[in-house]
Design an enzyme around this catalytic site. Structure first.
Site, PDB file in Angstrom:
ATOM      1  N   MET A 189       0.821  -1.207   0.000  1.00  0.00           N
ATOM      2  CA  MET A 189       0.000   0.000   0.000  1.00  0.00           C
ATOM      3  C   MET A 189       0.865   1.273   0.000  1.00  0.00           C
ATOM      4  SD  MET A 189      -3.006  -1.151   2.664  1.00  0.00           S
ATOM      5  CE  MET A 189      -3.966   0.345   2.411  1.00  0.00           C
ATOM      6  N   HIS A 190       0.200   2.399  -0.231  1.00  0.00           N
ATOM      7  CA  HIS A 190       0.724   3.751   0.011  1.00  0.00           C
ATOM      8  C   HIS A 190       1.736   4.268  -1.004  1.00  0.00           C
ATOM      9  CE1 HIS A 190      -1.214   2.929   3.800  1.00  0.00           C
ATOM     10  NE2 HIS A 190      -0.244   2.169   4.251  1.00  0.00           N
ATOM     11  N   ASP A 196      -2.723  -5.136   0.623  1.00  0.00           N
ATOM     12  CA  ASP A 196      -2.206  -6.437   1.029  1.00  0.00           C
ATOM     13  C   ASP A 196      -2.932  -7.043   2.222  1.00  0.00           C
ATOM     14  OD1 ASP A 196      -1.148  -4.494   2.719  1.00  0.00           O
ATOM     15  OD2 ASP A 196       0.945  -4.961   2.269  1.00  0.00           O
TER      16      ASP A 196
END
Length: 480
Positions: free
Chosen positions: A77-78, A233
């Protein structure tokens, strides 16, 4: 068949499942991370495409992929993947564990609109502060940004030609109105952006597009193979473990630690440092308490003790009441509930009788008490937890799981076997999109046994957790 692709930080994994959801094939490809400066962490998106080609080549060599009807995506992520108006990558992707934008994150978090609309603290790892950093330090790049994509969504662009994100991953950007499951125009404006630079949003079980014809031809897939929205995830892993209904949870005892709980409603509490994100399935959210050093704390102690972690735990015998020694596992800072990147770990209460076994128990108990802090933070938001599925490398230790159950009060269900990671969950999401299926196919795994909290030790562990909290509060400022 249905294919799940999980784009991690160190590798990309592909899993094939059949119509009974049994895993029938898998392949992996390695990825590398660049750290050009202290606190920086970057990856070239071209690596992701090369890894996907490697995984698909390996799967196609062993399986007839013409039977694949749906593909699901899971990913780290991110990450900030920046494209120009020709979909060309403008710079390496800034990853989730990059901390260069700490000042920008603090400035955003001081603006109450961010916590109010996203339901979360703005952490340096989130995507929005990364763009604020680029706007300040690389304006020539920022001014050319036509689309901001998360890592797995750049992989989707290659697969389908579509700019699409889904709710669970988008919730970790700092731009999503998490309650309304939509981009916040207000927060985008606060970072010099607008929704034209964002991908289209869908749910994780919906169809985001179909596989490009040249890819179908290369690997023998059908031209109507659909690609699902997928999930971040942890949300994808939760779909794989069946943690999709209110109150269902998993406890991941890996290098870091996650206590994940699914919710039917949106119940944020940003100040607790609990992550409150959309789930990968519609009408559902999830919460996560995160600790930064779980198995990593035991591995650290094993290294300084010149021993193997498994040998340390196997030599302990039966679980007993906690001793005087207390260990705070903040080796690299802590997330939930402290949100403190500077705090560091410590032993206290050591005495002449504190041998290696006593210190090993203190490490195991300290990690378990950190999970208990996460449990308390989740409960404070109104989330009710009674049990969780135990996964991760640390879950292979019955001794540690018994300590974990005693400290958290949770019954811990240990699966028989199987792969319940992001790739398996992504394959399930691909199945949902292809078959118009829903939450009913995200069933929990078969359980081998359950470790219940020991009522005879409940009082001793509660008292020890209280001492752990008091010690943490007393010495945090001294460890910075």
């Amino acid at each position: 068949m249905y294919l799940g692709l999980d784009l991690g930080t160190s590798g990309l994994k592909g899993v094939l499942i059949g119509d009974t959801q049994a895993v029938i094939g898998h392949a992996t490809a390695a990825l590398s991370v660049s750290r050009p400066q202290s606190g920086w962490s970057e990856q070239e998106p071209s690596q992701w495409l090369r890894a996907a080609e490697e995984v698909l080549d390996a799967l196609a060599a062993k399986h007839d992929l013409s039977a694949v009807k749906g593909i699901g995506l899971s990913g780290q992520m991110h990450g900030a993947t920046l494209l120009n108006d020709a979909d060309e990558v403008l710079r390496p992707c800034i990853l989730w564990n990059d901390t260069r934008s700490h000042a920008e994150a603090a400035a955003m978090d001081a603006d109450p609109r961010f916590r109010d609309l996203t339901g979360n603290i703005v952490f340096p790892g989130f995507t929005a502060p990364k763009l604020a950093w680029i706007r300040k330090h690389e304006p020539q790049i920022f001014n050319r940004v036509a689309k901001v994509l998360l890592p797995k969504d750049y992989l989707r662009l290659w697969l389908t030609g579509e700019h699409v994100a889904e709710m669970s991953d988008a919730a970790g950007t700092g731009w999503l109105n998490t309650a309304k499951r939509d981009w916040s125009d207000e927060l985008l404006r606060a970072t010099g952006l607008d929704r034209t630079r964002m991908p289209r949003l869908i749910e994780g079980s919906e169809v985001s597009g179909t596989l490009r014809r040249e890819l179908c031809a290369r690997w023998g897939l059908s031209a109507d193979t659909v690609v699902a929205g997928g999930g971040g995830d942890n949300a994808a892993s939760a779909v794989g473990m069946g943690a999709v209904q209110n109150g269902q949870a998993f406890l991941s005892l890996g290098t870091s630690g996650v206590l994940f709980a699914a919710n039917d409603s949106y119940s944020p509490d940003a100040a607790s440092a609990v992550h409150t994100f959309c789930h990968a399935l519609p009408g559902r959210w999830h919460q996560m308490g995160v600790i930064l050093a779980a198995g990593d704390a035991l591995n650290w102690f094993a290294k300084v003790s010149a021993a193997k972690a498994a040998d340390l735990t196997s030599a302990l015998g039966n679980v007993q009441a906690p001793g005087r020694a207390i260990f705070m596992p903040y080796l690299g800072g802590e997330r939930t509930p402290h949100n403190d990147a500077r705090v560091r770990g410590s032993f206290i209460g050591l005495e002449h009788a504190a041998d290696r076994a006593a210190m090993t128990r203190a490490v195991l108990e300290g990690v378990a008490f950190a999970f208990a802090d996460c449990r308390d933070a989740l409960i404070a938001t109104g989330t009710t937890l009674e049990r969780a599925t135990a996964v991760g490398g640390g879950s292979l230790s019955p001794h540690w799981l018994q300590i974990m159950a005693n400290a958290t009060g949770l019954a811990l269900d240990v699966p028989v076997s199987g792969d319940f990671g992001g790739a398996f969950g992504a394959a399930r999401l691909g199945m949902m999109a292809a078959e118009h299926a829903g939450v009913e196919i995200a069933t929990p795994p078969n359980i081998h046994h359950t470790i219940e909290p020991d009522p005879a030790l409940a009082s001793a562990f509660a008292d020890a957790h209280a001492r752990y909290r008091a010690a943490s509060a007393a010495i945090r400022s001294l460890s910075i």
